[in-house]
Design an enzyme around this catalytic site. Sequence first.
Site, PDB file in Angstrom:
ATOM      1  N   ASN A  37      -6.921  -4.233   5.858  1.00 19.35           N
ATOM      2  CA  ASN A  37      -7.422  -3.375   6.932  1.00 19.35           C
ATOM      3  C   ASN A  37      -8.019  -4.173   8.091  1.00 19.35           C
ATOM      4  O   ASN A  37      -8.943  -3.705   8.780  1.00 19.35           O
ATOM      5  CB  ASN A  37      -8.411  -2.336   6.388  1.00 19.35           C
ATOM      6  N   ASP A  42       2.767   4.824   4.943  1.00 13.91           N
ATOM      7  CA  ASP A  42       2.542   4.328   6.305  1.00 13.91           C
ATOM      8  C   ASP A  42       2.523   2.795   6.352  1.00 13.91           C
ATOM      9  O   ASP A  42       2.474   2.213   7.436  1.00 13.91           O
ATOM     10  CB  ASP A  42       1.283   4.934   6.956  1.00 13.91           C
ATOM     11  N   HIS A  43       2.604   2.147   5.177  1.00 13.59           N
ATOM     12  CA  HIS A  43       2.680   0.684   5.097  1.00 13.59           C
ATOM     13  C   HIS A  43       4.060   0.246   4.605  1.00 13.59           C
ATOM     14  O   HIS A  43       4.667   0.928   3.775  1.00 13.59           O
ATOM     15  CB  HIS A  43       1.660   0.133   4.103  1.00 13.59           C
ATOM     16  N   ASP A  89      -4.016  -4.833   1.112  1.00 17.78           N
ATOM     17  CA  ASP A  89      -4.278  -4.211   2.406  1.00 17.78           C
ATOM     18  C   ASP A  89      -5.681  -4.643   2.817  1.00 17.78           C
ATOM     19  O   ASP A  89      -6.656  -4.175   2.239  1.00 17.78           O
ATOM     20  CB  ASP A  89      -4.170  -2.689   2.270  1.00 17.78           C
ATOM     21  N   ASP A 101      -1.547  -6.084   6.167  1.00 15.09           N
ATOM     22  CA  ASP A 101      -1.260  -6.383   4.755  1.00 15.09           C
ATOM     23  C   ASP A 101      -0.845  -7.843   4.668  1.00 15.09           C
ATOM     24  O   ASP A 101       0.111  -8.273   5.326  1.00 15.09           O
ATOM     25  CB  ASP A 101      -0.154  -5.465   4.260  1.00 15.09           C
ATOM     26  N   ASN A 158       0.880  -1.170   0.000  1.00 16.13           N
ATOM     27  CA  ASN A 158       0.000   0.000   0.000  1.00 16.13           C
ATOM     28  C   ASN A 158       0.914   1.215   0.000  1.00 16.13           C
ATOM     29  O   ASN A 158       1.557   1.516   1.002  1.00 16.13           O
ATOM     30  CB  ASN A 158      -0.927   0.000   1.222  1.00 16.13           C
ATOM     31  N   GLU A 171      -3.898   1.732  -2.954  1.00 13.91           N
ATOM     32  CA  GLU A 171      -4.008   3.185  -2.700  1.00 13.91           C
ATOM     33  C   GLU A 171      -3.165   3.983  -3.683  1.00 13.91           C
ATOM     34  O   GLU A 171      -2.340   4.807  -3.289  1.00 13.91           O
ATOM     35  CB  GLU A 171      -3.659   3.529  -1.247  1.00 13.91           C
TER      36      GLU A 171
END
Length: 258
Positions: free
Chosen positions: A148, A246-247, A146, A217, A7, A34
């Site tokens: 989530n 951020d991943h 991802d 993930d 991501n 994303e």
Amino acid sequence: MKLACWNVNSVRARLPRVLAWLEKEKPDVVCLQELKVEDAEFPSLEIEALGYRAVVHGQRTYNGVGILARGELRDVVRGLGDGVDDPQARLIAASVDGVRVVCVYVPNGGEVGSDKWDYKRAWLRRLRQWLDRNADPKQPLVLCGDFNVSPEARDVHDPAAWEDSVLYHPEARAALQEVTAFGLRDTLRLHHADAGLYSWWDYRMLAFPKNRGLRIDLVLATEPLAARCVAAGIHRDERKGKQPSDHAPVWAEFAPGT
DNA sequence: ATGGTTGCTTAGCAA
């Protein structure tokens, strides 16, 4: 076949890092989430210059998924295609080297109890139905992205604190389990049992330096492909340095099919 | 309970 999944939180903002990472790791197949760009704005030229082909299911501002591969990408499918009126670009699938590759960006879910929370759980149910209709657990398939959702307590830095959040709520985990019950194995857990292996850390509150992360993930594989999984891991260093996503990328390596 | 950060788009939303 080395497969990686990341991501990137905007492919345009992350392009220099993505290109450097591709050159360093040289994965055969890459699933990106994303992207935050429409198809026409996807940086195909820069990525193709490194020897990859790309298929994209893009969207302006939000969401967007894509698959890169050194080999040919066949039978590309974009979206769940289940008749639900849903403009969000969250799934793309393609076949590479005899493996069906499915790349997903599961909805975050906002707050528990919100409309987004309902959409998230419904989307995971739709994903399971999509697998039932379009895939075969006896064939080599990888479902990655991802999600989530963190599958287990060992995937969360503070499980008690996250129980009420959309990323680790019992109903979110149950919805994820419905997906994996199709016949999917968590490739990282085929090789590593330890806690503290995370793929996402909030940009805020110094979460990464304090290693307050979650593993959301995942690279999931059907049994015949899981049997060929020789290694798996997380490129944790990609969360370091200037302007990271951020991943962190997660990856799995599969031995050639027979 | 709020706030903390980043990205896209342009003040506010999404994550």
